[in-house]
Design an enzyme around this catalytic site. Structure first.
Site: not given
Length: 257
Positions: A39-40, A165
């Site tokens: 998804e953008h 992370d």
């Protein structure tokens, strides 16, 4: 590499606690390599939503525990069914993930100290030995292994789904709140997540205050954060070379005293 990231995003997405880009598909390229389609999201640097990030990250870490509590309660109620979301009782993940380009060993273990010692620190130190044959690192590790269990005395560690992370470069905000991305997820100790937030561009006090409102600090936290930062320094040593040797050895010396 992308398969682990895709699995991580799906796992975080399923908790409905914190925004991540929705994964679409990993596409293998004919000439080698792959592309990860997701998804953008129109993102910008984290600014207004630091407090909410702390709250939502704590909710992510508490999700498995809360699901377990709900299931236990449902089992005591006639007619209540099982949750669709599995309850995780061990430490690890169902697939390999990568922190950087180095694959993480995510085989399931019932004991957190064993998992972290063997599948995070020992794995990284084995790579250091292969590349550098560093005698001092080898000798310090022999001492540190004996000290690690003491850092967890009286601490109950429950499996929590981690981003894995969460440094400042993997956090942003969009119009509706914070967003995290590029995860290397596994089920581990929630404190592990906080170690890297204080490295490579730290988070602000609003984030930490909000987080610890939901997950209070446990005794001995600062020493354990050092232990968890050791993984990231070793990982950077293996990625980028001996400029991270000094930081790695310093922590090993401090914790071996």
């Amino acid at each position: 590499m992308f398969d682990g990231e895709e699995a991580s995003l799906k796992a975080i997405l399923a908790t409905n606690t914190i925004k991540v880009p929705m994964p679409m598909k990993v596409v293998d390229l004919e000439g080698g390599g792959a592309v990860f389609v997701m998804e953008h999201v129109d993102m910008r640097s984290l600014n207004r939503f630091s407090t909410r990030l702390g709250e939502q990250l704590a909710d992510l870490h508490l999700h498995n525990k809360r699901q377990k509590e709900k299931q236990n309660k449902a089992e005591q109620t006639v007619g209540k069914g099982q949750s669709d979301i599995p309850i995780i009782e061990k430490f690890g993940f169902h697939t390999a993930t990568c922190c950087g380009y180095i694959p993480q060993v995510n085989d399931w273990q019932a004991d957190w100290v064993s998992f972290y010692t063997q599948q995070r620190l020992q794995h990284q130190l084995s790579l250091v030995e292969q590349s550098y044959g560093d005698r001092e690192a080898r000798e310090l590790w022999a001492k540190l292994q004996l000290k690690i269990p003491q850092l967890f005395a009286g601490v109950a560690v429950e499996p929590a789904l981690l981003h894995g992370d969460l440094w400042s470069g993997n956090v942003a905000e969009y119009s509706d709140g914070p967003i995290v991305f590029d995860p290397a997820s596994f089920y581990g100790h929630s404190e592990y997540e906080l170690a890297i937030t204080g490295m490579f561009g730290s988070f602000d006090k609003n984030f930490y205050n909000a987080y610890h409102e939901r997950i209070p600090k446990a005794p001995g936290l600062e020493k354990r954060l050092q232990l968890y930062q050791l993984f990231h320094y070793l990982n950077h040593w293996n990625h980028f070379g001996s400029s991270y040797r000094g930081s790695s050895l310093r922590i090993m010396k401090d914790l071996s005293k």
